[in-house]
Scaffold this motif. Sequence first.
Motif, PDB file in Angstrom:
ATOM      1  N   ARG A  74     -14.613  68.292  53.002  1.00  0.00           N
ATOM      2  CA  ARG A  74     -13.855  68.498  51.762  1.00  0.00           C
ATOM      3  C   ARG A  74     -12.351  68.557  51.995  1.00  0.00           C
ATOM      4  N   GLN A  75     -11.900  68.389  53.238  1.00  0.00           N
ATOM      5  CA  GLN A  75     -10.465  68.377  53.518  1.00  0.00           C
ATOM      6  C   GLN A  75     -10.140  67.202  54.437  1.00  0.00           C
ATOM      7  N   PHE A  76      -9.095  66.492  54.058  1.00  0.00           N
ATOM      8  CA  PHE A  76      -8.713  65.259  54.744  1.00  0.00           C
ATOM      9  C   PHE A  76      -7.210  65.276  54.994  1.00  0.00           C
ATOM     10  N   ILE A  77      -6.814  64.852  56.196  1.00  0.00           N
ATOM     11  CA  ILE A  77      -5.405  64.640  56.518  1.00  0.00           C
ATOM     12  C   ILE A  77      -5.254  63.180  56.920  1.00  0.00           C
ATOM     13  N   ASP A  78      -4.550  62.415  56.122  1.00  0.00           N
ATOM     14  CA  ASP A  78      -4.355  60.983  56.353  1.00  0.00           C
ATOM     15  C   ASP A  78      -2.971  60.797  56.960  1.00  0.00           C
ATOM     16  N   ILE A  79      -2.914  60.591  58.275  1.00  0.00           N
ATOM     17  CA  ILE A  79      -1.638  60.504  58.997  1.00  0.00           C
ATOM     18  C   ILE A  79      -1.268  59.034  59.175  1.00  0.00           C
ATOM     19  N   GLY A  80      -0.032  58.708  58.783  1.00  0.00           N
ATOM     20  CA  GLY A  80       0.371  57.311  58.737  1.00  0.00           C
ATOM     21  C   GLY A  80      -0.249  56.647  57.532  1.00  0.00           C
ATOM     22  N   ALA A  81      -0.175  57.353  56.406  1.00  0.00           N
ATOM     23  CA  ALA A  81      -0.927  56.964  55.210  1.00  0.00           C
ATOM     24  C   ALA A  81      -0.502  55.623  54.629  1.00  0.00           C
ATOM     25  N   GLY A  82       0.775  55.266  54.786  1.00  0.00           N
ATOM     26  CA  GLY A  82       1.244  54.019  54.190  1.00  0.00           C
ATOM     27  C   GLY A  82       1.447  54.155  52.691  1.00  0.00           C
ATOM     28  N   LEU A  83       1.853  53.064  52.086  1.00  0.00           N
ATOM     29  CA  LEU A  83       2.145  53.075  50.655  1.00  0.00           C
ATOM     30  C   LEU A  83       0.867  53.203  49.833  1.00  0.00           C
ATOM     31  N   PRO A  84       0.933  53.914  48.709  1.00  0.00           N
ATOM     32  CA  PRO A  84      -0.254  54.037  47.845  1.00  0.00           C
ATOM     33  C   PRO A  84      -0.741  52.667  47.395  1.00  0.00           C
ATOM     34  N   THR A  85      -2.038  52.503  47.404  1.00  0.00           N
ATOM     35  CA  THR A  85      -2.651  51.270  46.932  1.00  0.00           C
ATOM     36  C   THR A  85      -3.918  51.662  46.183  1.00  0.00           C
ATOM     37  N   LEU A 145      -0.413  73.223  55.561  1.00  0.00           N
ATOM     38  CA  LEU A 145      -1.037  74.541  55.605  1.00  0.00           C
ATOM     39  C   LEU A 145      -1.333  75.087  54.214  1.00  0.00           C
ATOM     40  N   GLY A 146      -0.630  74.578  53.199  1.00  0.00           N
ATOM     41  CA  GLY A 146      -0.891  75.032  51.840  1.00  0.00           C
ATOM     42  C   GLY A 146      -2.189  74.508  51.267  1.00  0.00           C
ATOM     43  N   LEU A 147      -2.770  73.513  51.919  1.00  0.00           N
ATOM     44  CA  LEU A 147      -3.982  72.884  51.378  1.00  0.00           C
ATOM     45  C   LEU A 147      -5.131  72.835  52.384  1.00  0.00           C
ATOM     46  N   ILE A 148      -4.812  72.831  53.677  1.00  0.00           N
ATOM     47  CA  ILE A 148      -5.831  72.649  54.715  1.00  0.00           C
ATOM     48  C   ILE A 148      -6.102  73.962  55.448  1.00  0.00           C
ATOM     49  N   ASP A 149      -7.376  74.316  55.541  1.00  0.00           N
ATOM     50  CA  ASP A 149      -7.819  75.489  56.289  1.00  0.00           C
ATOM     51  C   ASP A 149      -8.437  74.989  57.600  1.00  0.00           C
ATOM     52  N   PHE A 150      -7.702  75.160  58.690  1.00  0.00           N
ATOM     53  CA  PHE A 150      -8.160  74.623  59.959  1.00  0.00           C
ATOM     54  C   PHE A 150      -9.303  75.423  60.578  1.00  0.00           C
ATOM     55  N   SER A 151      -9.693  76.524  59.964  1.00  0.00           N
ATOM     56  CA  SER A 151     -10.879  77.234  60.444  1.00  0.00           C
ATOM     57  C   SER A 151     -12.159  76.580  59.934  1.00  0.00           C
ATOM     58  N   GLU A 152     -12.027  75.635  59.010  1.00  0.00           N
ATOM     59  CA  GLU A 152     -13.149  74.890  58.457  1.00  0.00           C
ATOM     60  C   GLU A 152     -13.044  73.425  58.885  1.00  0.00           C
ATOM     61  N   PRO A 153     -14.168  72.693  58.882  1.00  0.00           N
ATOM     62  CA  PRO A 153     -14.116  71.277  59.275  1.00  0.00           C
ATOM     63  C   PRO A 153     -13.127  70.476  58.440  1.00  0.00           C
ATOM     64  N   VAL A 154     -12.426  69.591  59.107  1.00  0.00           N
ATOM     65  CA  VAL A 154     -11.433  68.740  58.461  1.00  0.00           C
ATOM     66  C   VAL A 154     -11.584  67.334  59.025  1.00  0.00           C
ATOM     67  N   ALA A 155     -11.283  66.337  58.229  1.00  0.00           N
ATOM     68  CA  ALA A 155     -11.244  64.957  58.710  1.00  0.00           C
ATOM     69  C   ALA A 155      -9.797  64.564  58.942  1.00  0.00           C
ATOM     70  N   VAL A 189     -11.321  59.877  62.192  1.00  0.00           N
ATOM     71  CA  VAL A 189     -11.499  58.493  61.740  1.00  0.00           C
ATOM     72  C   VAL A 189     -10.343  57.691  62.317  1.00  0.00           C
ATOM     73  N   LEU A 190     -10.672  56.627  63.038  1.00  0.00           N
ATOM     74  CA  LEU A 190      -9.630  55.907  63.756  1.00  0.00           C
ATOM     75  C   LEU A 190      -9.906  54.413  63.718  1.00  0.00           C
ATOM     76  N   SER A 191      -8.866  53.626  63.482  1.00  0.00           N
ATOM     77  CA  SER A 191      -8.952  52.178  63.685  1.00  0.00           C
ATOM     78  C   SER A 191      -7.721  51.738  64.456  1.00  0.00           C
ATOM     79  N   HIS A 192      -7.849  50.619  65.178  1.00  0.00           N
ATOM     80  CA  HIS A 192      -6.805  50.264  66.145  1.00  0.00           C
ATOM     81  C   HIS A 192      -6.941  48.786  66.491  1.00  0.00           C
ATOM     82  N   THR A 193      -5.830  48.094  66.649  1.00  0.00           N
ATOM     83  CA  THR A 193      -5.834  46.707  67.092  1.00  0.00           C
ATOM     84  C   THR A 193      -6.337  46.620  68.526  1.00  0.00           C
TER      85      THR A 193
END
Length: 270
Positions: A74-85, A145-155, A189-193
């Motif tokens: 129920r919690q996701f951190i999208d790093i290098g999110a890019g422009l909204p699409t 930190l205002g949205l993600i609780d790292f004591s619980e599973p996160v993606a 979750v990871l993708s890579h050239t």
Amino acid sequence: MAEVEEPPEGVDAAVPNGARIYDFMLGGKDNYLADRRVGEEMVNANPTAPLTARANREFLGRAVRFLAAEQGIRQFIDIGAGLPTQQNVHQVAGAVAPDSRVVYVDYDPVVVAHARALLSTADTVRVAERDLRRPEEILADPEVLGLIDFSEPVAVLLVAILHFVGPDDDPHGIVARLRAKMAPGSHLVLSHTASESPGEIMEAAQRGFRASGAPLTPRTRAGIGEFFDGFDLVDPGLVDVREWRPALGGGAAGLPELPWTIVGGVGRLR
């Protein structure tokens, strides 16, 4: 395609940008002439490059849907999110579980400005302007930190971003520092050239992204697999992004062979 409106303050539209080149590949409108020129050169060298970009985006959607629907994330951190699409992380996760919380992280002020404008009324989505190469700042950011609780599973989503982190910036160490903050049952979750494409295809891609200030570093599948140290890869493992659970939507069926290979996977933290 018409030029987008006046760029945000401090943004030089004459300098190509990796996120905006990717937006161009996806058929988006948030790019400038300099981005389109670089993108067109890449497409001239590899006409299937936009298909590769779309395949990567579809992998992201399938992975998020899997985590929300089958793993209860129920919690996701999208790093290098890019422009909204279309079909952004919060839209995909929210369609499965409306209580999902998403933080988008990007160091590009154009990306951040667009994301904040789009998401200004969303209580369960936030945006942080941070650089993946400084993971400690991401993990300590008030928006995170205002949205993600790292004591619980996160993606943690690192989709098509680590190939822009060169060896001097210790990409495996970056992932290890993120992993150390994640609770057991969290997912990466990871993708890579992958370094499996014809030389001329990679040279064109690297030339284009180098012009944008984001040099592309392909890696072997074995090297990419090392990012999952400490995680158990879920089936089908680390594969061409089109082959990752295609039954969940999109997928490899009917698509031509793509010379630019991007591999992806999802790992569960032990």
